[in-house]
Design a protein around this motif. Structure first.
Motif: not given
Length: 174
Positions: A53-61
């Motif tokens: 999940l950490a690889v798939i759901r990257r940080p976003r702004v």
């Protein structure tokens, strides 16, 4: 990578030790040691879920005229209405660049409140001092690493400033 290697080694070790165990004991009962390879493989697969999940759901702004939207980690996306945002600043502490958002205290309770799980990057920012004993994480509600995003900090701040109302301070402290 480290998890895949260590989980594979653990599964192979358990399989080598307990793979030849008979399904039933001499007494006729079920042998629980025969289930160890299956349970170890299952636990290794479940342990891989947060890493995947950490690889798939990257940080976003992101931003629009209503709110600043941030996903500082892999867990959830925060919606921070501009009425609650006091400052958006690009800061550099200890050689690492961050986008820090200071939230205003007030009666407005719309949007998402950052929780403990959303503040992992902020806790790391607070651990690092800038060499003069100052920490830029005080008063900040949430932060993200700028290395997780494409473009220059000036361009990133300009894109956010296009949507930010006048009362929100946009600062580049790099």
């Amino acid at each position: 990578m480290w998890y895949a290697v260590s989980a594979t080694l653990a599964v192979l070790l358990i399989r080598a030790l307990f793979g030849d165990e008979p399904e039933t004991l001499d007494s006729g009962g079920h042998n629980p040691l025969a289930d160890l390879p299956m349970w170890t493989a299952g636990l290794a697969a479940v342990g891989a879920v947060p890493i995947a999940l950490a690889v798939i759901r990257r940080p976003r702004v992101g931003a629009n005229h209503f709110a600043l939207t941030m996903r500082p980690g892999w867990v959830r996306t925060l919606v921070l209405p501009w009425s609650r945002v006091g400052e958006v600043a690009a800061v550099e502490v200890g050689g690492e660049r961050f986008l820090a958002v200071r939230l205003l205290e007030g009666l407005d309770r719309t949007g998402t409140n950052p929780a403990w799980i959303d503040q992992n990057v902020l806790r790391e920012l607070n651990k690092i001092s800038d060499g003069q004993g100052r920490r830029d994480g005080r008063g900040v509600g949430v932060a993200v690493r700028l290395r997780d995003f494409n473009g220059t900090p000036d361009g990133q701040l300009a894109a956010l400033a296009a949507f930010a109302p006048d009362q929100v301070q946009i600062a580049n402290r790099l």
